[in-house]
Structures are given as structure tokens and as C-alpha cells.
Scaffold this motif. Structure first.
Motif, PDB file in Angstrom:
ATOM      1  N   HIS A 156      56.654  49.042  29.188  1.00 34.72           N
ATOM      2  CA  HIS A 156      55.476  49.864  28.875  1.00 34.72           C
ATOM      3  C   HIS A 156      55.159  49.846  27.373  1.00 34.72           C
ATOM      4  O   HIS A 156      54.043  49.527  26.972  1.00 34.72           O
ATOM      5  N   HIS A 160      52.086  47.807  25.127  1.00 34.27           N
ATOM      6  CA  HIS A 160      51.153  48.386  24.148  1.00 34.27           C
ATOM      7  C   HIS A 160      51.099  47.507  22.897  1.00 34.27           C
ATOM      8  O   HIS A 160      50.047  47.312  22.302  1.00 34.27           O
ATOM      9  N   TYR A 210      49.576  57.630  36.029  1.00 35.67           N
ATOM     10  CA  TYR A 210      49.387  57.840  34.590  1.00 35.67           C
ATOM     11  C   TYR A 210      48.422  56.792  34.017  1.00 35.67           C
ATOM     12  O   TYR A 210      47.706  57.035  33.041  1.00 35.67           O
ATOM     13  N   GLU A 217      46.551  52.661  28.741  1.00 38.98           N
ATOM     14  CA  GLU A 217      47.688  53.065  29.578  1.00 38.98           C
ATOM     15  C   GLU A 217      47.695  52.287  30.890  1.00 38.98           C
ATOM     16  O   GLU A 217      48.751  51.959  31.428  1.00 38.98           O
TER      17      GLU A 217
HETATM   18 ZN   LIG Z   1      51.667  54.442  27.022  1.00 37.65          ZN
END
Ligand SMILES: [Zn+2]
Length: 264
Positions: A156, A160, A210, A217
Motif C-alpha cells: 500500500h 503511493h 477504503y 487510495e
Molecule cells: Zn493510503
């Protein structure tokens, strides 16, 4: 030019070193992904880990000691993401901070004049565009040992950083071709809205809800699912799966399956 010459020479020197047997043992016992990669990918992963560990600064926070297990586990998972990308070793990440577990961030928001709102929130990890990656070790270790849930904190946060590489934090990393960029924009938009609809209707989804919070995201949670529950993602989201396959230049659904834990 001179910089890349120095960099390449330094990397050749790093790779001339034998991969430490203690690190190999850590890969075998701590990193589930190491058991599903092909032999050539395992070899490339070991090279990438050596460069990654040598080039990053590591800092333990709140008493956590940075051991080889911490370094090799984080480096291995981050390296899984870039196995298919050409000559990229997360040059935009210099420092990795590791906490033992969740950490609390205190934020101050100015409201008006002298008035300010103080907020505390617990976090597992963060990626700063011009700063460090922050991780919680217990979460990293659990994800590494038991893949197959479609969740992985290292995937994750490093996703990013792939996204931020072009200076924007918008869920669209650098695209190798214009054709892929056009399809990326259309398919990601459709799938993002699909997740938002499911979230509004309270429907369970393979992709972490999420991801419905914003496109950046969404890219990060789909990356988690793509590398951690690939067969399920190919079955449920074939168009999105193939799009990620073109971007990451890997086909994780062809790996031997992890125990199926992704069903929620
Ligand atoms: Zn994140």
C-alpha cells in the motif's frame, strides 16, 4: 549522466557481494511471497533487496530495533512491486521509519484566530511525497507471513510512492504508453465508481472499501489486492486485473495460489 554512471558502478559493486545466507533464511521463513515467485523472479528479488537495503536509511522508532529481519522483510515486499519495472528502485524513498505497532499522530488544525483543533489519530503507515515511508512492524510481519488476505501495508505505502513519482498524488503513476494511459483513466474511473456504489449500498467487496475514499487510495488498495489475492482479483475484476498486469509487467495470478483467505 555522471550521477547515473556512479550509481550504476555502486550498484554493480553491491551485486558483486554474495547474498547473505542469513537473509535467505529470513526470506524462506518470513516472506510468503518468496515461495510463489519463479526462480528467475526470486533471483531478481534478491538483487533488488541488496540494492534497496544498501541505498535506504532505516530508523527504528519507539524503541524498535532495526534488525536484518525488519530490513529484509520490508525490502522483499517493496521489491515485489518493482520486479517488472525497468531500472527503478524507489529512488524517491530515502528513509524508512518503522514503529513496533500502530502509532499516534497528533495534528493541529487552525480554525480561526488563536483557536485551534487538536486531533489524534492512530495509524499503521504513511507515505510522504517528499519524505519517508512510515510502517508498523507487527502489521508488516503478519502480512509477510500470511499472504492471501488481499491486504499488505508495504504494498500500500510503496504503491503511493509509485503514484507520487510523477509529482502528482492522484492514483495515476507514470504510464509507459499513451494507449495505456487512456485506458487507465477510463477503467480506473469506472472501477472506482463501482467500488463507491458498493460502499454506499453496504455490499461486501474483494477490494478494500477504503479505496472508495479517493483515486490515490483506490490505486493503493487495488495494488494490495493484485499482489496478495491475484487469482480472486482476476476472477472478479478481470478488466482491472489486466490493466494492472500491463502496468506492473507481472502476472501474479499465474503464481501458485496462497491459501484462499481473501473471501470476506
Ligand atoms: Zn493510503
Amino acid at each position: 549522466m555522471l550521477f547515473s554512471w556512479w550509481k550504476n558502478r555502486r550498484r554493480r559493486r553491491i551485486l558483486a557481494e554474495t547474498f547473505p545466507s542469513a537473509w535467505l533464511e529470513i526470506l524462506r521463513t518470513e516472506v510468503g511471497h518468496y515461495h510463489v515467485l519463479s526462480q528467475p523472479d526470486c533471483a531478481k528479488l534478491r538483487d533488488t533487496i541488496q540494492i534497496f537495503i544498501a541505498e535506504k536509511d532505516w530508523e527504528g522508532c519507539r524503541g524498535l530495533e532495526i534488525t536484518d529481519t525488519v530490513r529484509v522483510t520490508v525490502a522483499a515486499l517493496a521489491s515485489v512491486l518493482i520486479l517488472g519495472l525497468h531500472d527503478f528502485y524507489f529512488e524517491n524513498v530515502q528513509t524508512i521509519l518503522v514503529y513496533p505497532s500502530e502509532y499516534v499522530v497528533k495534528q493541529k488544525h487552525a480554525i480561526v484566530g488563536d483557536l485551534a483543533l487538536h486531533e489524534e489519530s492512530e495509524r499503521l503507515g504513511e507515505a510522504h511525497s517528499n519524505g519517508p515511508i512510515i510502517l508498523s512492524w507487527d502489521e508488516v510481519q503478519a502480512n509477510a507471513r500470511e499472504p492471501g488476505f488481499g491486504e499488505n501495508l508495504v504494498f500500500h505505502e510503496f504503491a503511493h510512492k509509485l503514484d507520487m513519482r510523477n509529482g502528482e498524488f492522484d492514483g495515476t503513476p507514470d504510464m509507459p504508453t499513451r494507449d495505456l494511459a487512456e485506458r487507465w483513466s477510463r477503467i480506473m474511473n469506472d472501477e472506482f465508481r463501482r467500488l463507491q456504489r458498493a460502499e454506499r449500498n453496504g455490499r461486501k467487496t474483494l477490494i478494500d472499501p477504503y479505496g472508495a475514499s479517493d483515486p490515490a487510495e483506490f490505486f493503493a488498495v487495488v495494488t494490495e489486492c493484485y499482489f496478495d489475492a491475484p487469482q480472486a482479483m482476476r476472477a472478479e475484476h478481470p478488466v482491472l486485473y489486466n490493466l494492472f498486469r500491463e502496468y506492473y509487467q507481472q502476472d501474479p495470478a499465474a503464481w501458485p495460489a496462497f491459501p484462499d483467505r481473501a473471501v470476506r
